[in-house]
Scaffold this motif. Structure first.
Motif, PDB file in Angstrom:
ATOM      1  N   PHE A 159      44.834   4.505  38.718  1.00 48.42           N
ATOM      2  CA  PHE A 159      44.881   5.372  37.530  1.00 48.42           C
ATOM      3  C   PHE A 159      43.471   5.879  37.239  1.00 48.42           C
ATOM      4  O   PHE A 159      42.501   5.108  37.288  1.00 48.42           O
TER       5      PHE A 159
ATOM      6  N   GLU B 234      41.406   8.385  34.412  1.00 49.47           N
ATOM      7  CA  GLU B 234      41.506   9.147  33.165  1.00 49.47           C
ATOM      8  C   GLU B 234      40.165   9.793  32.838  1.00 49.47           C
ATOM      9  O   GLU B 234      39.102   9.295  33.245  1.00 49.47           O
TER      10      GLU B 234
ATOM     11  N   GLY C 205      46.934   8.366  30.537  1.00 48.33           N
ATOM     12  CA  GLY C 205      46.208   7.916  29.405  1.00 48.33           C
ATOM     13  C   GLY C 205      46.337   8.809  28.164  1.00 48.33           C
ATOM     14  O   GLY C 205      46.992   9.843  28.131  1.00 48.33           O
ATOM     15  N   CYS C 206      45.716   8.296  27.122  1.00 56.90           N
ATOM     16  CA  CYS C 206      45.726   9.027  25.847  1.00 56.90           C
ATOM     17  C   CYS C 206      45.215  10.454  26.031  1.00 56.90           C
ATOM     18  O   CYS C 206      45.646  11.372  25.335  1.00 56.90           O
TER      19      CYS C 206
ATOM     20  N   TRP D 108      38.120   9.073  23.431  1.00 58.94           N
ATOM     21  CA  TRP D 108      37.160   8.275  24.194  1.00 58.94           C
ATOM     22  C   TRP D 108      35.726   8.708  23.960  1.00 58.94           C
ATOM     23  O   TRP D 108      35.148   9.450  24.740  1.00 58.94           O
TER      24      TRP D 108
ATOM     25  N   ASN E 280      52.515  10.301  27.502  1.00 62.60           N
ATOM     26  CA  ASN E 280      51.910   8.981  27.701  1.00 62.60           C
ATOM     27  C   ASN E 280      51.878   8.237  26.370  1.00 62.60           C
ATOM     28  O   ASN E 280      51.444   8.799  25.353  1.00 62.60           O
ATOM     29  N   GLU E 281      52.302   7.013  26.369  1.00 55.60           N
ATOM     30  CA  GLU E 281      52.249   6.166  25.171  1.00 55.60           C
ATOM     31  C   GLU E 281      52.601   6.976  23.923  1.00 55.60           C
ATOM     32  O   GLU E 281      51.858   7.014  22.948  1.00 55.60           O
TER      33      GLU E 281
ATOM     34  N   TYR F 131      48.762  -4.643  29.291  1.00 61.86           N
ATOM     35  CA  TYR F 131      47.433  -5.142  29.652  1.00 61.86           C
ATOM     36  C   TYR F 131      47.362  -6.657  29.506  1.00 61.86           C
ATOM     37  O   TYR F 131      48.125  -7.256  28.734  1.00 61.86           O
TER      38      TYR F 131
ATOM     39  N   GLU G 290      50.181   1.315  33.620  1.00 58.98           N
ATOM     40  CA  GLU G 290      48.863   0.784  33.235  1.00 58.98           C
ATOM     41  C   GLU G 290      48.955  -0.723  33.160  1.00 58.98           C
ATOM     42  O   GLU G 290      49.824  -1.263  32.463  1.00 58.98           O
TER      43      GLU G 290
ATOM     44  N   TRP H 249      41.558  -6.387  30.067  1.00 60.24           N
ATOM     45  CA  TRP H 249      40.812  -5.518  29.141  1.00 60.24           C
ATOM     46  C   TRP H 249      39.921  -6.414  28.295  1.00 60.24           C
ATOM     47  O   TRP H 249      40.416  -7.273  27.570  1.00 60.24           O
TER      48      TRP H 249
ATOM     49  N   GLN I 239      41.372   0.881  35.327  1.00 60.88           N
ATOM     50  CA  GLN I 239      41.418   2.188  35.947  1.00 60.88           C
ATOM     51  C   GLN I 239      40.546   2.152  37.196  1.00 60.88           C
ATOM     52  O   GLN I 239      39.749   1.235  37.357  1.00 60.88           O
TER      53      GLN I 239
ATOM     54  N   LEU J 284      37.675  -0.350  32.502  1.00 63.25           N
ATOM     55  CA  LEU J 284      38.552  -1.538  32.523  1.00 63.25           C
ATOM     56  C   LEU J 284      38.455  -2.251  33.879  1.00 63.25           C
ATOM     57  O   LEU J 284      37.362  -2.411  34.411  1.00 63.25           O
TER      58      LEU J 284
HETATM   59  O1  AHR Z   1      43.531   2.832  29.872  1.00 62.59           O
HETATM   60  C1  AHR Z   1      42.995   3.063  28.610  1.00 62.59           C
HETATM   61  C2  AHR Z   1      44.061   3.496  27.598  1.00 62.59           C
HETATM   62  O2  AHR Z   1      44.965   2.463  27.404  1.00 62.59           O
HETATM   63  C3  AHR Z   1      44.921   4.662  28.008  1.00 62.59           C
HETATM   64  O3  AHR Z   1      44.327   5.882  27.744  1.00 62.59           O
HETATM   65  C4  AHR Z   1      46.128   4.477  27.143  1.00 62.59           C
HETATM   66  O4  AHR Z   1      47.285   5.021  27.728  1.00 62.59           O
HETATM   67  C5  AHR Z   1      46.191   2.969  26.947  1.00 62.59           C
HETATM   68  O5  AHR Z   1      46.370   2.634  25.630  1.00 62.59           O
END
Ligand code: AHR
Length: 489
Positions: free
Chosen positions: A25, A27, A72-73, A98, A174-175, A242, A297, A301, A346, A351
């Motif tokens: 992944f 981002e 990702g976000c 971010w 995503n999410e 995670y 994902e 973390w 990622q 992470l």
């Molecule tokens: O991987 C970091 C973030 O974790 C991603 O952007 C999101 O999808 C998740 O909450």
């Protein structure tokens, strides 16, 4: 020393291990894309059209099968048209998720697709539901995959790419229960049904449409989704989970005691229950297993490395991460019947990365070596394997040895992790339905806090190891805190 016996039954197939289970992944987050993957054509760091050569080689070494992008976000605030055409004209945006940094969109669709071509992996594109429109998503797919002279195909040509790309994996949001719009499941699934209806198959390209799945153990989200989806609407549901004992995250990546270490290992083992329960729900609505589980994902973390931007999620990677990855990948192999893809978060500098960069230097993390040692599982058939075992932590489900086995082209691959950080053990493995004639082995082992640095990049690395065959049994010792790959022929 503890001695265990293990049974592998090659006649008992659990599932086919889609190579994409070993996916990754990337981002627009911190230094994953910029500095990590993409340095621009004018950089002194060796690159192909701005894409770092050392990164491409590292991704190839682990046979990276699929790469997810742009988030990702970030995906739910990404507008793909801002990332095409002459770079000097590309619109800038603030990456609100971010670090609030300015994104100049110099890495966009063409750059990502070229990266995938150079690595030889499938792209997994994540579309924008949260702040995007049905039309925007539909046109992105047309832009990438249509051959003939449609408006979007013409625009792609004008931007220098004649041939359409093949895009198989496409995520619709995503999410969306969180950063992607804070939606409730019924609302999201209705939106999903709408958006996916305009995700068309152009010019022989066949989309594998992926719905936003639950966060960890939100079984209600899975239930609502599965009640409202059919296999022609969705090929996959993207679960995120995670390895984090407590939110908010304060744990250090490198400084921890034994108790904390076993918390993480215990959570890694918990992935089995999570996948089992989500699979049970999916089985209820889709008994033929047509809609697959995707784990878009996963990974450890921690708190960011001291002195780095808190919004960049940069963390070190020790033998603890290697053990967690080894345990979870063994679980994924065992769930390969329903689990079709998993993407470690990622790939670079964010992470639980497989590689870290600093200027022109790049190091491979302990987690990288796990993916390297497990790559023979890709495309193989997972088979039954069971280890007689003990818990290393009283009161917690932390078996000392984690294992999985697969068979491909007459070769059996067995991957084992001794998660105990103090005790070695010995394993005697009997094989049913498979005649063992020779065995080769590799090992990754070091004190649990060990990690690779830019000055000492090989503190932890995979090495050749030995195992023996006697009376048809394979015998191997597992040092404390080690991961071993066996290839039996
Ligand atoms: O991987 C970091 C973030 O974790 C991603 O952007 C999101 O999808 C998740 O909450």
């Amino acid at each position: 020393m503890k001695k265990f016996s293990m049974l592998v039954n090659a006649n008992d197939k659990l599932g086919h291990i889609n190579p994409e289970i070993y996916g990754h992944f990337s981002e627009h987050l911190g230094r994953c894309i910029y500095e990590g993957i993409y340095v621009g054509e004018d950089s002194d760091i060796p690159n192909i059209h701005g894409l770092r050569k050392d990164i491409i080689d590292a991704f190839k070494q682990i046979r990276m099968p699929v790469l997810r992008w742009p988030g990702g976000c970030f995906a739910d605030e990404y507008h793909w048209m801002d990332g095409i055409g002459p770079k000097e004209n590309r619109k800038k945006l603030i990456n609100t998720n971010w670090g609030g940094v300015t994104e100049d969109n110099s890495f966009g669709t063409h750059e990502f697709m070229e990266l995938c071509e150079l690595v030889g992996c499938e792209p997994y594109i994540n579309g924008n539901v949260g702040s995007g429109t049905v039309r925007e998503m539909s046109e992105w797919i047309e832009y990438m995959t249509r051959e003939d002279g449609s408006p979007m195909a013409e625009l792609r040509r004008a931007n220098g790419r004649e041939k359409a790309w093949k895009v198989k994996y496409f995520g619709v949001g995503n999410e969306n229960w969180g950063c992607g719009g804070m939606m409730r499941p019924q609302y999201y699934v209705d939106k999903y049904r709408d958006f996916q209806a305009y995700c068309k198959n152009h010019s022989g390209n066949h989309l594998y449409k992926i719905a936003c799945g639950p966060s960890g153990s939100d079984y209600n989200w899975m239930e609502v989704l599965m009640q409202n989806l059919t296999p022609d609407m969705a090929s996959g549901v993207d679960l995120h989970n995670y390895t984090v004992p407590v939110w908010p995250i304060t744990d250090s990546a490198t400084e921890f005691d034994a108790d904390k270490y076993y918390d993480y290992v215990n959570l890694a083992y918990g992935m089995d229950t999570l996948l089992t329960r989500h699979t049970e729900i999916m089985n209820k609505y889709d008994p033929d297993g047509k809609i697959k589980l995707v784990l878009g994902e996963w990974g450890c973390w921690y708190a960011v490395e001291p002195g780095t931007n808190p919004g960049f999620l940069y963390q070190q990677n020790t033998m603890r991460d290697a053990i967690v990855a080894a345990v979870e990948l063994n679980i994924f192999n065992r769930h390969s019947d329903r689990l079709a893809m998993a993407n470690l978060a990622q790939a670079v500098n964010v992470l639980q990365s497989v590689v870290l960069t600093e200027g022109d230097k790049m190091i491979k993390t302990p987690t990288f070596h796990i993916f390297d040692m497990y790559k023979e599982h890709q495309g193989a058939d997972a088979v039954y394997c069971q280890t007689e075992n003990v818990n290393v932590k009283e009161g917690k489900n932390t078996p000392m040895v984690s294992s999985s086995a697969s068979v491909k082209d007459g070769r059996m691959t067995i991957t084992l992790a001794n998660v105990d950080i103090d005790e070695d053990c010995e394993l005697s493995i009997s094989l049913h339905g498979f005649k063992a004639q020779k065995v080769s082995a590799r090992i990754l082992t070091a004190e649990v806090h060990t990690y690779n640095t830019f000055d000492n990049p090989e503190n932890v690395k995979a090495q050749d190891y030995s195992a023996t065959i006697a009376d048809g049994m394979v015998n191997v010792s597992l040092p404390a805190c080690s991961v071993v790959e066996l290839v039996v022929e």
